[in-house]
Each structure stands twice: as structure tokens, then as C-alpha cells.
Design a protein around this motif. Structure first.
Motif, PDB file in Angstrom:
ATOM      1  N   THR A 270       0.847  -1.187   0.000  1.00 49.05           N
ATOM      2  CA  THR A 270       0.000   0.000   0.000  1.00 49.05           C
ATOM      3  C   THR A 270       0.884   1.240   0.000  1.00 49.05           C
ATOM      4  N   TYR A 271       0.339   2.313  -0.513  1.00 50.56           N
ATOM      5  CA  TYR A 271       1.081   3.557  -0.650  1.00 50.56           C
ATOM      6  C   TYR A 271       0.174   4.712  -0.264  1.00 50.56           C
ATOM      7  N   TYR A 272       0.778   5.755   0.300  1.00 48.68           N
ATOM      8  CA  TYR A 272       0.009   6.901   0.760  1.00 48.68           C
ATOM      9  C   TYR A 272       0.727   8.203   0.432  1.00 48.68           C
ATOM     10  N   ALA A 273      -0.067   9.217   0.171  1.00 51.39           N
ATOM     11  CA  ALA A 273       0.491  10.561   0.090  1.00 51.39           C
ATOM     12  C   ALA A 273       0.962  10.955   1.488  1.00 51.39           C
ATOM     13  N   ASP A 274       2.021  11.729   1.543  1.00 50.10           N
ATOM     14  CA  ASP A 274       2.558  12.127   2.844  1.00 50.10           C
ATOM     15  C   ASP A 274       1.508  12.826   3.708  1.00 50.10           C
ATOM     16  N   SER A 275       0.629  13.557   3.071  1.00 48.67           N
ATOM     17  CA  SER A 275      -0.350  14.355   3.807  1.00 48.67           C
ATOM     18  C   SER A 275      -1.393  13.513   4.531  1.00 48.67           C
ATOM     19  N   VAL A 276      -1.529  12.227   4.156  1.00 50.66           N
ATOM     20  CA  VAL A 276      -2.565  11.403   4.781  1.00 50.66           C
ATOM     21  C   VAL A 276      -2.005  10.229   5.564  1.00 50.66           C
TER      22      VAL A 276
ATOM     23  N   GLY B  53      -0.852   7.827   8.259  1.00 52.16           N
ATOM     24  CA  GLY B  53      -1.225   7.743   9.663  1.00 52.16           C
ATOM     25  C   GLY B  53      -2.687   8.054   9.934  1.00 52.16           C
ATOM     26  N   ARG B  54      -3.380   8.612   8.947  1.00 53.47           N
ATOM     27  CA  ARG B  54      -4.792   8.951   9.127  1.00 53.47           C
ATOM     28  C   ARG B  54      -5.711   8.179   8.179  1.00 53.47           C
ATOM     29  N   PHE B  55      -5.238   7.877   6.995  1.00 50.77           N
ATOM     30  CA  PHE B  55      -6.034   7.157   5.995  1.00 50.77           C
ATOM     31  C   PHE B  55      -5.506   5.734   5.863  1.00 50.77           C
ATOM     32  N   THR B  56      -6.428   4.814   5.567  1.00 50.20           N
ATOM     33  CA  THR B  56      -6.050   3.420   5.334  1.00 50.20           C
ATOM     34  C   THR B  56      -6.786   2.894   4.110  1.00 50.20           C
ATOM     35  N   ILE B  57      -6.026   2.387   3.154  1.00 45.62           N
ATOM     36  CA  ILE B  57      -6.614   1.771   1.965  1.00 45.62           C
ATOM     37  C   ILE B  57      -6.611   0.255   2.165  1.00 45.62           C
ATOM     38  N   SER B  58      -7.691  -0.382   1.731  1.00 46.67           N
ATOM     39  CA  SER B  58      -7.772  -1.830   1.879  1.00 46.67           C
ATOM     40  C   SER B  58      -8.699  -2.389   0.806  1.00 46.67           C
ATOM     41  N   GLN B  59      -8.673  -3.695   0.646  1.00 43.09           N
ATOM     42  CA  GLN B  59      -9.542  -4.325  -0.336  1.00 43.09           C
ATOM     43  C   GLN B  59     -10.174  -5.573   0.247  1.00 43.09           C
ATOM     44  N   ASP B  60     -11.346  -5.881  -0.241  1.00 47.13           N
ATOM     45  CA  ASP B  60     -12.030  -7.129   0.076  1.00 47.13           C
ATOM     46  C   ASP B  60     -12.201  -7.856  -1.245  1.00 47.13           C
ATOM     47  N   ASN B  61     -11.346  -8.824  -1.495  1.00 48.57           N
ATOM     48  CA  ASN B  61     -11.372  -9.508  -2.788  1.00 48.57           C
ATOM     49  C   ASN B  61     -12.672 -10.266  -3.015  1.00 48.57           C
ATOM     50  N   ALA B  62     -13.236 -10.800  -1.955  1.00 48.87           N
ATOM     51  CA  ALA B  62     -14.477 -11.558  -2.097  1.00 48.87           C
ATOM     52  C   ALA B  62     -15.618 -10.669  -2.575  1.00 48.87           C
ATOM     53  N   LYS B  63     -15.556  -9.410  -2.194  1.00 49.36           N
ATOM     54  CA  LYS B  63     -16.614  -8.468  -2.572  1.00 49.36           C
ATOM     55  C   LYS B  63     -16.204  -7.568  -3.730  1.00 49.36           C
ATOM     56  N   ASN B  64     -14.962  -7.738  -4.224  1.00 52.70           N
ATOM     57  CA  ASN B  64     -14.457  -6.861  -5.283  1.00 52.70           C
ATOM     58  C   ASN B  64     -14.633  -5.390  -4.909  1.00 52.70           C
ATOM     59  N   THR B  65     -14.272  -5.076  -3.703  1.00 54.96           N
ATOM     60  CA  THR B  65     -14.498  -3.731  -3.189  1.00 54.96           C
ATOM     61  C   THR B  65     -13.212  -3.163  -2.594  1.00 54.96           C
ATOM     62  N   LEU B  66     -12.961  -1.921  -2.918  1.00 56.11           N
ATOM     63  CA  LEU B  66     -11.829  -1.168  -2.391  1.00 56.11           C
ATOM     64  C   LEU B  66     -12.359  -0.177  -1.367  1.00 56.11           C
ATOM     65  N   TYR B  67     -11.619   0.026  -0.301  1.00 55.89           N
ATOM     66  CA  TYR B  67     -12.049   0.938   0.746  1.00 55.89           C
ATOM     67  C   TYR B  67     -10.992   2.007   1.012  1.00 55.89           C
ATOM     68  N   LEU B  68     -11.456   3.118   1.552  1.00 52.79           N
ATOM     69  CA  LEU B  68     -10.553   4.134   2.069  1.00 52.79           C
ATOM     70  C   LEU B  68     -11.135   4.626   3.385  1.00 52.79           C
ATOM     71  N   GLN B  69     -10.503   4.238   4.478  1.00 51.58           N
ATOM     72  CA  GLN B  69     -10.893   4.721   5.795  1.00 51.58           C
ATOM     73  C   GLN B  69     -10.159   6.025   6.047  1.00 51.58           C
ATOM     74  N   MET B  70     -10.912   7.074   6.307  1.00 45.66           N
ATOM     75  CA  MET B  70     -10.326   8.394   6.498  1.00 45.66           C
ATOM     76  C   MET B  70     -10.643   8.886   7.902  1.00 45.66           C
ATOM     77  N   ASN B  71      -9.618   9.100   8.695  1.00 50.10           N
ATOM     78  CA  ASN B  71      -9.774   9.592  10.061  1.00 50.10           C
ATOM     79  C   ASN B  71      -9.148  10.969  10.201  1.00 50.10           C
ATOM     80  N   SER B  72      -9.549  11.667  11.240  1.00 52.94           N
ATOM     81  CA  SER B  72      -9.001  12.999  11.534  1.00 52.94           C
ATOM     82  C   SER B  72      -9.035  13.893  10.308  1.00 52.94           C
TER      83      SER B  72
END
Length: 127
Positions: free
Chosen positions: A58-64, A66-85
Motif C-alpha cells: 500500500t502507498y500513501y500521500a505524505d499528507s494522509v 497515519g490517518r487514511f487506510t486503503i484496503s480491499q475485500d477480494n471476495a466483494k471486489n471492493t476497495l475501501y478508504l478509511q479516512m480519520n481525523s
């Protein structure tokens, strides 16, 4: 062809959280990387987070970091972005994108490498 549909955007106060989802359909096996981008009015589209679909990178812009998390659920063919703060300056349209290219840490954030794009979901952060 790959179809991408984002959801989960909305309005939140500064410091709040949102989770974006991106449902993929079609020839998803042809993609190697997926990413989240955002574009605010009058600004260029910027890469927020990227993910190698065949592994755990996984890769992140410096600005995010520690606050954002990218993840995937292959079974659901779904990509997520959890955004905090969340911050007011992160108000933008957020896009999900998929790439057939073999990217990496030095190129995941380049929008020109992505072949498929969703329609976007609006995120508004108020102070």
C-alpha cells in the motif's frame, strides 16, 4: 472493461471520519493497482492512496499517512478508504481508479497510469 462505483462520501466536521467504498465489476482480474484520488475545485487531481491488488503493498500521500487506510475485500471486489481525523482542506471529490500497469512506490500516484475511473463521491469537511 472495468466499472467502478464509489460510495460513502458525505459531510463531516473536522476531526471526523468517513469510509469510502469502491465496488468494482467487469474484468477486474486485468487490473494490478487500484487507487484513491481527490480533486478540489481549481486544483489538480492528486493521488491519496494506492494498493497492489495482488499483494499487500500500500502507498500513501505524505499528507494522509497515519490517518487514511486503503484496503480491499477480494471476495466483494471492493476497495475501501478509511479516512480519520479529516481536515477542511481535504474537502474534494474523491475518485476510485484502477490500473492495468505494474506500478510501484514511484508511480502509483500518477493519474495517467490509471485506465478506469469511477464517477466520484463528494467529501466535505467543515471547520
Amino acid at each position: 472493461q472495468v466499472q467502478l462505483v464509489e460510495s460513502g462520501g458525505g459531510s463531516v466536521q473536522a476531526g471526523g471520519s468517513l469510509r469510502l467504498s469502491c465496488a468494482a465489476s467487469g474484468y477486474t482480474y486485468s487490473t494490478n493497482y487500484m487507487g484513491w484520488f481527490r480533486q478540489a475545485p481549481g486544483k489538480e487531481r492528486e493521488g491519496v492512496a494506492g494498493l497492489y491488488t495482488g499483494g499487500s503493498s500500500t502507498y500513501y500521500a505524505d499528507s494522509v499517512k497515519g490517518r487514511f487506510t486503503i484496503s480491499q475485500d477480494n471476495a466483494k471486489n471492493t476497495l475501501y478508504l478509511q479516512m480519520n481525523s479529516l481536515k477542511p482542506e481535504e474537502t474534494a471529490m474523491y475518485y476510485c481508479a484502477a490500473s492495468r500497469a505494474k506500478l510501484g512506490g514511484g508511480s502509483w500516484y500518477g493519474s495517467r497510469w490509471y485506465n478506469y475511473w469511477g464517477q466520484g463521491t463528494q467529501v466535505t469537511v467543515s471547520s
